[in-house]
Design a protein around this motif. Sequence first.
Motif, PDB file in Angstrom:
ATOM      1  N   PRO A 122     105.708  40.394  17.517  1.00  0.00           N
ATOM      2  CA  PRO A 122     106.323  41.542  18.197  1.00  0.00           C
ATOM      3  C   PRO A 122     107.324  41.088  19.252  1.00  0.00           C
ATOM      4  N   PHE A 123     108.331  41.914  19.459  1.00  0.00           N
ATOM      5  CA  PHE A 123     109.430  41.569  20.365  1.00  0.00           C
ATOM      6  C   PHE A 123     109.677  42.763  21.294  1.00  0.00           C
ATOM      7  N   PHE A 124     109.304  42.585  22.570  1.00  0.00           N
ATOM      8  CA  PHE A 124     109.555  43.614  23.583  1.00  0.00           C
ATOM      9  C   PHE A 124     110.875  43.297  24.286  1.00  0.00           C
ATOM     10  N   THR A 125     111.692  44.293  24.485  1.00  0.00           N
ATOM     11  CA  THR A 125     112.960  44.086  25.180  1.00  0.00           C
ATOM     12  C   THR A 125     113.099  45.105  26.302  1.00  0.00           C
ATOM     13  N   ILE A 126     113.609  44.642  27.421  1.00  0.00           N
ATOM     14  CA  ILE A 126     113.799  45.491  28.591  1.00  0.00           C
ATOM     15  C   ILE A 126     114.917  44.889  29.428  1.00  0.00           C
ATOM     16  N   SER A 127     115.620  45.730  30.150  1.00  0.00           N
ATOM     17  CA  SER A 127     116.674  45.263  31.050  1.00  0.00           C
ATOM     18  C   SER A 127     116.114  45.120  32.457  1.00  0.00           C
ATOM     19  N   GLY A 128     116.675  44.183  33.209  1.00  0.00           N
ATOM     20  CA  GLY A 128     116.205  43.994  34.580  1.00  0.00           C
ATOM     21  C   GLY A 128     116.370  45.240  35.427  1.00  0.00           C
ATOM     22  N   SER A 129     117.397  46.025  35.169  1.00  0.00           N
ATOM     23  CA  SER A 129     117.609  47.240  35.960  1.00  0.00           C
ATOM     24  C   SER A 129     116.589  48.321  35.647  1.00  0.00           C
ATOM     25  N   ASP A 130     115.876  48.231  34.515  1.00  0.00           N
ATOM     26  CA  ASP A 130     114.875  49.242  34.179  1.00  0.00           C
ATOM     27  C   ASP A 130     113.659  49.181  35.096  1.00  0.00           C
ATOM     28  N   PHE A 131     113.481  48.087  35.808  1.00  0.00           N
ATOM     29  CA  PHE A 131     112.341  47.981  36.709  1.00  0.00           C
ATOM     30  C   PHE A 131     112.595  48.709  38.038  1.00  0.00           C
ATOM     31  N   VAL A 132     113.831  48.834  38.406  1.00  0.00           N
ATOM     32  CA  VAL A 132     114.163  49.273  39.765  1.00  0.00           C
ATOM     33  C   VAL A 132     114.325  50.788  39.792  1.00  0.00           C
ATOM     34  N   GLU A 133     113.635  51.429  40.738  1.00  0.00           N
ATOM     35  CA  GLU A 133     113.736  52.870  40.947  1.00  0.00           C
ATOM     36  C   GLU A 133     113.899  53.126  42.430  1.00  0.00           C
ATOM     37  N   MET A 134     114.135  54.381  42.773  1.00  0.00           N
ATOM     38  CA  MET A 134     114.303  54.737  44.177  1.00  0.00           C
ATOM     39  C   MET A 134     112.959  54.770  44.913  1.00  0.00           C
ATOM     40  N   PHE A 135     111.855  54.790  44.164  1.00  0.00           N
ATOM     41  CA  PHE A 135     110.538  54.854  44.787  1.00  0.00           C
ATOM     42  C   PHE A 135     109.961  53.446  44.907  1.00  0.00           C
ATOM     43  N   VAL A 136     109.541  53.076  46.091  1.00  0.00           N
ATOM     44  CA  VAL A 136     108.979  51.750  46.322  1.00  0.00           C
ATOM     45  C   VAL A 136     107.650  51.624  45.573  1.00  0.00           C
ATOM     46  N   GLY A 137     107.493  50.538  44.841  1.00  0.00           N
ATOM     47  CA  GLY A 137     106.260  50.277  44.102  1.00  0.00           C
ATOM     48  C   GLY A 137     106.334  50.617  42.635  1.00  0.00           C
ATOM     49  N   VAL A 138     107.340  51.385  42.234  1.00  0.00           N
ATOM     50  CA  VAL A 138     107.450  51.772  40.832  1.00  0.00           C
ATOM     51  C   VAL A 138     107.752  50.557  39.958  1.00  0.00           C
ATOM     52  N   GLY A 139     108.683  49.696  40.424  1.00  0.00           N
ATOM     53  CA  GLY A 139     109.031  48.520  39.638  1.00  0.00           C
ATOM     54  C   GLY A 139     107.847  47.597  39.414  1.00  0.00           C
ATOM     55  N   ALA A 140     107.042  47.377  40.463  1.00  0.00           N
ATOM     56  CA  ALA A 140     105.852  46.528  40.320  1.00  0.00           C
ATOM     57  C   ALA A 140     104.878  47.133  39.316  1.00  0.00           C
ATOM     58  N   SER A 141     104.737  48.462  39.363  1.00  0.00           N
ATOM     59  CA  SER A 141     103.849  49.130  38.409  1.00  0.00           C
ATOM     60  C   SER A 141     104.346  48.961  36.985  1.00  0.00           C
ATOM     61  N   ARG A 142     105.658  49.010  36.808  1.00  0.00           N
ATOM     62  CA  ARG A 142     106.211  48.841  35.461  1.00  0.00           C
ATOM     63  C   ARG A 142     106.017  47.419  34.960  1.00  0.00           C
ATOM     64  N   VAL A 143     106.109  46.444  35.854  1.00  0.00           N
ATOM     65  CA  VAL A 143     105.860  45.055  35.447  1.00  0.00           C
ATOM     66  C   VAL A 143     104.422  44.913  34.970  1.00  0.00           C
ATOM     67  N   ARG A 144     103.470  45.469  35.726  1.00  0.00           N
ATOM     68  CA  ARG A 144     102.053  45.383  35.326  1.00  0.00           C
ATOM     69  C   ARG A 144     101.840  46.049  33.974  1.00  0.00           C
ATOM     70  N   ASP A 145     102.432  47.224  33.789  1.00  0.00           N
ATOM     71  CA  ASP A 145     102.237  47.940  32.533  1.00  0.00           C
ATOM     72  C   ASP A 145     102.879  47.189  31.372  1.00  0.00           C
ATOM     73  N   MET A 146     104.019  46.548  31.623  1.00  0.00           N
ATOM     74  CA  MET A 146     104.680  45.795  30.557  1.00  0.00           C
ATOM     75  C   MET A 146     103.800  44.649  30.079  1.00  0.00           C
ATOM     76  N   PHE A 147     103.179  43.941  31.013  1.00  0.00           N
ATOM     77  CA  PHE A 147     102.320  42.832  30.621  1.00  0.00           C
ATOM     78  C   PHE A 147     101.038  43.335  29.956  1.00  0.00           C
ATOM     79  N   GLU A 148     100.562  44.516  30.348  1.00  0.00           N
ATOM     80  CA  GLU A 148      99.392  45.086  29.672  1.00  0.00           C
ATOM     81  C   GLU A 148      99.723  45.382  28.216  1.00  0.00           C
ATOM     82  N   GLN A 149     100.883  45.951  27.966  1.00  0.00           N
ATOM     83  CA  GLN A 149     101.298  46.209  26.592  1.00  0.00           C
ATOM     84  C   GLN A 149     101.451  44.899  25.822  1.00  0.00           C
ATOM     85  N   ALA A 150     102.031  43.884  26.476  1.00  0.00           N
ATOM     86  CA  ALA A 150     102.239  42.606  25.799  1.00  0.00           C
ATOM     87  C   ALA A 150     100.909  41.950  25.430  1.00  0.00           C
ATOM     88  N   LYS A 151      99.903  42.056  26.310  1.00  0.00           N
ATOM     89  CA  LYS A 151      98.600  41.460  26.022  1.00  0.00           C
ATOM     90  C   LYS A 151      97.967  42.082  24.779  1.00  0.00           C
TER      91      LYS A 151
END
Length: 651
Positions: free
Chosen positions: A230-259
């Motif tokens: 499987p091949f997951f693709t994402i852009s670096g700008s997709d992590f960044v939002e106006m709400f603090v903490g959203v990007g970190a949450s997306r990183v965690r969720d991305m690795f959960e999907q990858a696992k």
Amino acid sequence: MSDNQEPENGNGGGGNPWMKSLMIWGGIFIALLLAVSMFGGPREAPGTAILYSDFKEKVAEGSVSEVTIAPDRISGVLKNDERFTTTPVPGDVNLTQQLETAGVQYTGTQPEQMNVLLVVLIQALPFLLILGIAFFALRQVQKGGGSGAMGFGKSKAKLLTEKQGRVTFDDVAGIDEAREELQEIVEFLKDPSRFSKLGGQIPKGALLVGSPGTGKTLLARAIAGEARVPFFTISGSDFVEMFVGVGASRVRDMFEQAKKNAPCIVFIDEIDAVGRHRGNGIGNSNDEREQTLNQLLVEMDGFEANEGIIIIAATNRPDVLDPALLRPGRFDRQVVVPIPDIDGREKILAVHMKKVPLAPDVNPRTIARGTPGFSGADLANLVNEAALLAARRNKRLVAMQEFEDAKDKVMMGSERKSMVMTEDEKKMTAYHEAGHAIVAVHEEASDPIHKATIIPRGRALGMVMRLPERDNYSYHRDKMHANLSVSMGGRVAEEIIFGHDKVSSGASSDIQYATDLARNMVTKWGMSEKLGPLQYEQSQEGYLGMGQTTRTFAGADTNKLIDQEIKDLVEGAHKRATDLLTQHEDQLHLLAQAMLEYETLTGDEIRILLENGKIDRPDLPSGPVTVKPSQGSSIPKAGKRFGGGEAPQGA
């Protein structure tokens, strides 16, 4: 290359679609029932409204047959079967006595009572609506992939499968070294035990570094295609939002999907959008980006091991990345994806030409030689432009002429044939470009001329394009001085032919090029005798990461000396061009006349013209006026120096 993409991970459906549809239609049906109950069905017409005094008169006349009395209304029927209605006057206690006296049948009614269930439903409707909205929002939050309205913290990584088109190393050409360096990752994904039984650990991450269009994304997809994972693709700008903490949450969720899909590849494109140096902001301006980066660092090499997950990232700005991101254990390897050389360009052209019907005269090697500095994306665009030109010319095959015209269009811009120039402007442009060409011919270190034209292209009224004979990876001092002289050739030609007062603004880009080149020679490359081999300027990231700025490491006296050295270099090039054009003024006239006659000349035609005093053009019956070179105007033998390429020089 663009790819169709599936829903995030196949787990974002979140429920039975039939049940959802049933609930929606059930809600609509209940709403309609409430509306019908509230407003009721069609009622019997109440009759003609009359005044209460008229009603009393009709009762006295005996024309009223029956009456129904309600607290707020009186309705009835006349003896001629006409219905009527009226509003009673409060306090008229004698009405019933008058009705009895007139022999009118009458009855009374109570106010209409609403159904208890209907009242309860109406009162509960706002609360049911609020509960429905809350239920919908919760369902959206539970969706995978962050596609829901409230799924801010879900990863936006897309899972690509072979249904979108499998890419292998056979589709990647011209970057053999980078491909070989990543072959080990493919072998690990195919057979992890082969490495683990010897105690070896595969790199957790690989950073692809290269200019835009060199094939970094295609190379990452080829790794997944070769390993069939499987091949997951994402852009670096997709992590960044106006709400603090959203990007970190997306990183965690991305690795959960990858696992859940391990072994797999996670590809982060343009990682510099989230991986820049920490601490560059003021106050809390970069808290969101830095928290996202911190979470990415922890996930890549934290307490919890992410076995079977290979992180591949791509960037063309490795200098701005945080050092913690590049240390061993995270991005262990940096794979440089370079601009292809001539052999690589030939292979890339061969890949893209498979989709195009080619004429027998097409030679990929010749095209590759004339396109130094082209990336894979540039070459793909070149083939596409050639195919479009052939289609516009109603050809069945794409010939070499279309590739040459497409190359000129990509490198020099489209011809502006609709632009009307006066004869004086054409003459000025012809001598300007002839000045560039004559200086280039007599400067030994200059690249050979590929083409000269006075047809407006792009933003220029004319152009002399030079192409190197081979790929250059560094430039020598003599070549830089030659480039400075060539850049001054157009301005000097105008001064010699038209005089000081008639010099035009056409040399603005030449002056800018010469000034920038001289500044780099003095401040960055140590090519000034007075200042020595020291660096006085350094490019750096701009304020808050916005653009590029130049920082100068020099005092006031040194800056003054730097400016003087830059001026001396440019003025020295101006004098050198003046000497050459004064010595070979007859060739300047000859070439300018030929350009006025033919508008466009190739490098070989310019060489033949200067050697023989004329050229033979089969497309036009006559050549330009023959002018024999004077004594001392010997023409350097071209050899391999003619017909090669660089970025356009001259205005």
